[in-house]
Design a protein around this motif. Structure first.
Motif, PDB file in Angstrom:
ATOM      1  N   ALA A  98       0.833  -1.193   0.000  1.00 47.59           N
ATOM      2  CA  ALA A  98       0.000   0.000   0.000  1.00 47.59           C
ATOM      3  C   ALA A  98       0.874   1.252   0.000  1.00 47.59           C
ATOM      4  O   ALA A  98       1.936   1.277   0.621  1.00 47.59           O
ATOM      5  N   GLU A  99       0.421   2.268  -0.696  1.00 45.20           N
ATOM      6  CA  GLU A  99       1.096   3.557  -0.726  1.00 45.20           C
ATOM      7  C   GLU A  99       0.222   4.598  -0.027  1.00 45.20           C
ATOM      8  O   GLU A  99      -0.998   4.437   0.050  1.00 45.20           O
ATOM      9  N   PRO A 100       0.840   5.677   0.488  1.00 40.88           N
ATOM     10  CA  PRO A 100       0.069   6.680   1.229  1.00 40.88           C
ATOM     11  C   PRO A 100      -1.103   7.261   0.450  1.00 40.88           C
ATOM     12  O   PRO A 100      -2.125   7.642   1.039  1.00 40.88           O
ATOM     13  N   GLU A 101      -0.976   7.333  -0.875  1.00 40.95           N
ATOM     14  CA  GLU A 101      -2.050   7.933  -1.671  1.00 40.95           C
ATOM     15  C   GLU A 101      -3.224   6.986  -1.912  1.00 40.95           C
ATOM     16  O   GLU A 101      -4.275   7.402  -2.412  1.00 40.95           O
ATOM     17  N   ASP A 102      -3.073   5.700  -1.566  1.00 42.07           N
ATOM     18  CA  ASP A 102      -4.162   4.739  -1.770  1.00 42.07           C
ATOM     19  C   ASP A 102      -5.261   4.985  -0.737  1.00 42.07           C
ATOM     20  O   ASP A 102      -5.004   5.032   0.466  1.00 42.07           O
ATOM     21  N   SER A 103      -6.487   5.090  -1.204  1.00 44.16           N
ATOM     22  CA  SER A 103      -7.609   5.378  -0.307  1.00 44.16           C
ATOM     23  C   SER A 103      -8.131   4.144   0.408  1.00 44.16           C
ATOM     24  O   SER A 103      -8.845   4.256   1.403  1.00 44.16           O
ATOM     25  N   SER A 104      -7.801   2.948  -0.091  1.00 43.69           N
ATOM     26  CA  SER A 104      -8.320   1.713   0.486  1.00 43.69           C
ATOM     27  C   SER A 104      -7.509   0.534  -0.028  1.00 43.69           C
ATOM     28  O   SER A 104      -6.663   0.672  -0.926  1.00 43.69           O
ATOM     29  N   ALA A 105      -7.796  -0.655   0.531  1.00 40.87           N
ATOM     30  CA  ALA A 105      -7.151  -1.877   0.046  1.00 40.87           C
ATOM     31  C   ALA A 105      -7.518  -2.144  -1.412  1.00 40.87           C
ATOM     32  O   ALA A 105      -6.693  -2.624  -2.202  1.00 40.87           O
ATOM     33  N   VAL A 106      -8.759  -1.822  -1.771  1.00 39.09           N
ATOM     34  CA  VAL A 106      -9.182  -1.990  -3.166  1.00 39.09           C
ATOM     35  C   VAL A 106      -8.374  -1.081  -4.081  1.00 39.09           C
ATOM     36  O   VAL A 106      -7.913  -1.498  -5.153  1.00 39.09           O
ATOM     37  N   ALA A 107      -8.177   0.168  -3.667  1.00 33.11           N
ATOM     38  CA  ALA A 107      -7.397   1.110  -4.473  1.00 33.11           C
ATOM     39  C   ALA A 107      -5.973   0.607  -4.679  1.00 33.11           C
ATOM     40  O   ALA A 107      -5.407   0.731  -5.775  1.00 33.11           O
ATOM     41  N   THR A 108      -5.381   0.021  -3.632  1.00 30.83           N
ATOM     42  CA  THR A 108      -4.031  -0.541  -3.761  1.00 30.83           C
ATOM     43  C   THR A 108      -4.013  -1.664  -4.787  1.00 30.83           C
ATOM     44  O   THR A 108      -3.136  -1.711  -5.665  1.00 30.83           O
ATOM     45  N   ALA A 109      -4.971  -2.589  -4.688  1.00 30.23           N
ATOM     46  CA  ALA A 109      -5.009  -3.734  -5.599  1.00 30.23           C
ATOM     47  C   ALA A 109      -5.171  -3.280  -7.046  1.00 30.23           C
ATOM     48  O   ALA A 109      -4.490  -3.785  -7.951  1.00 30.23           O
ATOM     49  N   LEU A 110      -6.058  -2.324  -7.281  1.00 32.66           N
ATOM     50  CA  LEU A 110      -6.299  -1.860  -8.652  1.00 32.66           C
ATOM     51  C   LEU A 110      -5.094  -1.104  -9.198  1.00 32.66           C
ATOM     52  O   LEU A 110      -4.715  -1.280 -10.368  1.00 32.66           O
ATOM     53  N   ARG A 111      -4.474  -0.262  -8.369  1.00 33.41           N
ATOM     54  CA  ARG A 111      -3.290   0.466  -8.822  1.00 33.41           C
ATOM     55  C   ARG A 111      -2.155  -0.487  -9.164  1.00 33.41           C
ATOM     56  O   ARG A 111      -1.494  -0.349 -10.204  1.00 33.41           O
TER      57      ARG A 111
END
Length: 228
Positions: A98-111
């Protein structure tokens, strides 16, 4: 991190062919979506590996990408390149820390999926998440399950991904294909699952893909969720 043993050389201790397979009807995209909307009472079978690093725990996410084929759903998996520091050469889901700019676990996975295999988030219909899985290397991983919509394309990052391949979900959700292994490292016994799959590589040649470790454990938890 290099392994102190070769998982392909270890004997099979047991096979779970006594457990029922998830039916093809329950493996349709709509059935999976309904299961995540109204989940059963269940618990992951494998949640935390034995730790063999002193690294601070790091949150991460992986995408479990389900692609729709005429014969049923298949799981997209990656073969990592051999020079990576974490889990080199292993079969993995697309994902990462995960990166600081990720809003959620889903955002991390998609990025991470977009960065690793060029999968645009707009083609991923996220249907749910599984409980976190903590790897022996200190990653607290959230598996995010998504059904890929028609028209998607892939552009794997050659630095991280040696190959992208598919395994039928029905194969992975059949415990007759779940094999247990055991090894002793540093005086500690370690048990792990493998789900070897013989498929066709990018050159059209038969190839054996060794799905094991954290990837196999998260797939086993998906099996427990769907079979509950």
């Amino acid at each position: 991190m290099a392994l102190s043993f070769d998982p392909l050389e270890l004997p099979v201790a047991s096979v779970d062919d006594h457990l029922p397979a998830v039916s093809l009807e329950e493996l349709r995209a709509e059935a999976l979506r309904r299961r995540f909307v109204a989940p059963p009472v269940w618990a992951p079978e494998i949640a935390v590996e034995r730790q063999f690093t002193q690294r601070e725990p790091t949150h991460a996410s992986v995408l479990v990408p389900l692609t729709q084929r005429d014969e049923g759903l298949a799981v997209l998996l990656t073969q990592r390149t051999d020079h990576l520091h974490d889990h080199p050469g292993q079969v993995s889901f697309p994902g990462g820390r995960a990166e600081p700019e990720d809003s959620s676990a889903v955002a991390t996975a998609l990025r991470e999926a977009e960065e690793e295999i060029g999968l645009l988030p707009s083609f991923v219909d996220v249907i749910g998440q599984l409980p976190t899985y903590t790897t022996g290397t200190g990653f607290i991983v959230t598996p995010v399950v998504g059904v890929l919509q028609p028209g998607y394309s892939l552009q794997p990052d050659p630095f991280e991904v040696a190959e992208v391949f598919e395994v039928p979900l029905s194969f992975l959700m059949n415990p007759a294909n779940h094999r247990w292994h055991a090894v002793e490292t540093g005086g500690v016994k370690r048990e792990f699952l493998s789900m070897p799959w013989t498929g066709i590589d990018a050159a059209g040649q038969p190839r054996r893909y060794f799905v094991w470790g954290a990837t196999a454990a998260m797939l086993r938890n998906l099996y427990r969720f769907l079979a509950a």
